[in-house]
Design an enzyme around this catalytic site. Structure first.
Site, PDB file in Angstrom:
ATOM      1  N   LYS A  96       3.828  66.255  53.666  1.00  0.00           N
ATOM      2  CA  LYS A  96       4.546  66.405  54.990  1.00  0.00           C
ATOM      3  C   LYS A  96       5.540  68.009  53.966  1.00  0.00           C
ATOM      4  CE  LYS A  96       7.954  67.357  58.207  1.00  0.00           C
ATOM      5  NZ  LYS A  96       8.913  65.868  59.025  1.00  0.00           N
ATOM      6  N   LEU A 128      17.592  52.021  66.173  1.00  0.00           N
ATOM      7  CA  LEU A 128      17.395  51.997  67.720  1.00  0.00           C
ATOM      8  C   LEU A 128      18.957  51.688  68.273  1.00  0.00           C
ATOM      9  CD1 LEU A 128      14.185  52.594  68.765  1.00  0.00           C
ATOM     10  CD2 LEU A 128      15.106  54.549  68.208  1.00  0.00           C
ATOM     11  N   ILE A 157      13.359  57.866  60.944  1.00  0.00           N
ATOM     12  CA  ILE A 157      14.009  57.237  59.862  1.00  0.00           C
ATOM     13  C   ILE A 157      14.912  57.330  58.555  1.00  0.00           C
ATOM     14  CG2 ILE A 157      12.601  56.449  58.058  1.00  0.00           C
ATOM     15  CD1 ILE A 157       9.811  56.710  59.741  1.00  0.00           C
TER      16      ILE A 157
END
Length: 502
Positions: free
Chosen positions: A79, A334, A347
């Site tokens: 990415k 979370l 992440i």
């Protein structure tokens, strides 16, 4: 506070957050602390955090992971940035590309030279001077630490990967380092009547898991941080109006672009994350503007390939725990809070939280000063990222739906409003030392969203017109020449993965 020496660390919950934490703790605290992770096969994980940002390389390197093995195990890809489509206006796009843009100058960022050139009538795009952007759009990648024969940096990158496979990979790593996994569902949490600290977890099969320090990775439910020790949750929904996500995997669309796509729709946005074996897709939206059925229709109508499962709905509430560490419970993932995945920070927040816990790990008991500093750093980090994400919504120029009109007109945190106004007036943006995102990241989103400065830095006037033209043309030539020599993303992956099997 409690003077108990921390000898037993218990992590509640597996998934990406739990096993990233276990791996980091096992690597850092080997031989000093017993680590147990409790998870239940009956409880699923959210598992949509499949895009990352460059600091993930530091995490993997800290663990000693081999890149080829990691990419093979997780079906990972490269990415180089995130392309934002339809965010400023429908039909327009820009990229938050990793790495530098242009050339660094003392006391004056490169974009000021670009702004001066633009004011003189030149039409070069800011991204003409981004090596990452040019490589991404041409589907190219290689390990390029710098551009040969120059002092210009090379490609900065992160990964896309299957979050479930990454958790499994880290589980194997953690267990090889001595982490004990206990299968079971928690039915009771026992606390000390005097201190309120958690003493043990009781599982449905009757097993009791004792600990001195507990890490809550139980997801949105926050079984320990919320239900047991009662850390309040501060909502940020007044600035981030989306409250639901719908995720579905789909068949790969052929080529594997080395960037994430974020595509704005009438009442939210859609992510597209290319992996080796499939494409991760999902839609983040506001339930006040779209029903689940409307969202499903938009999501399935915009897939690059055949869906591989039924879409699943994930309700969420943006915000954070006011105390991410309370008593002897530390919340990560979370359980500690949630910021929608617009800039792929989910992440990373696990990574930074686990790293922060190692740095603040209690030695001879949990001390109030250490807990306070952990919470201060956690809060500041979340607020900085929050502002960066709000910017994408606030600085839109769409007028085609109530959703976007509301976002454009809403009040935003003073810290963000100051950044926008300063940049619009002067072209200057300053990064706080503890801000995750660099000045270049802020510049790309501000310019990409149409916040164009009225002025540039005086240092940019130090070049003559001819010198400025020569600088910009030379940079474009260097970048284009470097990209031409790179292999395609698919060629890089094939070569790396094949080498890793020898």
């Amino acid at each position: 506070m409690e003077n108990t020496i921390i000898k037993k660390l218990v992590i509640l919950g597996g998934g990406t957050a739990g096993w990233m934490t276990a791996a980091m703790m096992a690597r850092s605290l080997a031989g000093t602390v017993d680590i147990t992770l409790v998870e239940s096969d009956q409880i699923g994980t959210v598992g949509v955090g499949e895009a990352t940002i460059p600091p993930i390389l530091n995490f993997n390197r800290a663990l000693g992971l081999d890149e080829a093995e990691f990419l093979r195990a997780t079906n990972g890809t490269i990415k180089l940035g995130i392309q934002f489509e339809n965010w400023s206006r429908r039909g327009e796009s820009y990229m938050h590309a990793f790495g530098n843009v242009g050339k660094n100058f003392p006391f004056c960022d490169f974009h000021h030279f670009w702004l001066r050139s633009r004011a003189s009538g030149h039409s070069d795009s800011y991204w003409d001077f981004s090596l990452n952007y040019q490589a991404a759009k041409q589907n190219k990648f290689a390990h390029l630490a710098n551009i040969p024969n120059t002092n210009l940096p090379g490609l900065s990158y992160a990964y896309h990967f299957d979050a479930g496979l990454y958790a499994q990979y880290l589980r194997r790593y953690s267990e090889s380092k001595g982490v004990k996994r206990v299968e079971g569902k928690v039915c009771d949490v026992r606390r000390n009547h005097h201190s309120g600290h958690v003493e043990n977890l009781v599982l449905e099969n009757g097993q009791v898991v004792e600990g001195d320090l507990f890490v809550d990775c139980s997801g949105f439910v926050g079984l320990l941080i919320d239900n047991a020790v009662g850390s309040d949750y501060e909502s940020w929904s007044q600035w981030l109006p989306c409250d639901r996500a719908m995720a579905v995997p789909s068949e790969s669309a052929g080529s594997i672009p080395p960037y994430t796509r974020s595509i704005a729709h009438a009442c939210g946005w859609q992510w597209q994350i290319p992996l080796q074996h499939r494409t991760g897709k999902g839609l983040v939206y506001s339930s006040s503007h779209w029903s689940d059925e409307q969202a499903r229709e938009v999501l399935l109508g915009n897939l690059p390939g055949k869906p591989l499962a039924e879409p699943r709905v994930i309700p969420f509430r943006t915000g954070h725990r006011r105390e991410q560490w309370k008593k002897n419970v530390v919340s990560l993932g979370l359980a500690s809070g949630f910021l929608e995945p617009l800039e792929s920070t989910s992440i990373h927040l696990v990574q930074s939280g686990a790293t922060r816990l190692v740095k603040c790990f209690p030695h001879r008991g949990i001390r109030a000063e250490e807990v306070a500093e952990f919470n201060r750093q956690s809060r500041v980090e979340m607020e900085r990222i929050r502002d960066f994400i709000i910017l994408h919504y606030k600085a839109n120029q769409r007028r085609d739906s109530d959703f976007w009109r509301h976002c454009e007109s809403m009040d935003v945190p003073e810290s963000l409003q100051h950044k926008i106004e300063l940049f619009r007036a002067t072209g200057k943006v300053f990064r706080d030392y503890d801000d995750l995102f660099t000045e270049v990241a802020w510049q790309q989103v501000l310019i990409g969203q149409g916040v164009l400065p009225e002025d540039h830095h005086v240092i940019a006037d130090g070049l003559s017109d001819a010198q400025l033209d020569d600088l910009l043309q030379s940079l474009k030539t260097l970048i284009q020449g470097s990209v031409r020599q790179l292999p395609t993303h698919e060629e890089f992956l094939s070569s790396l993965l094949a080498a890793g099997t020898k």
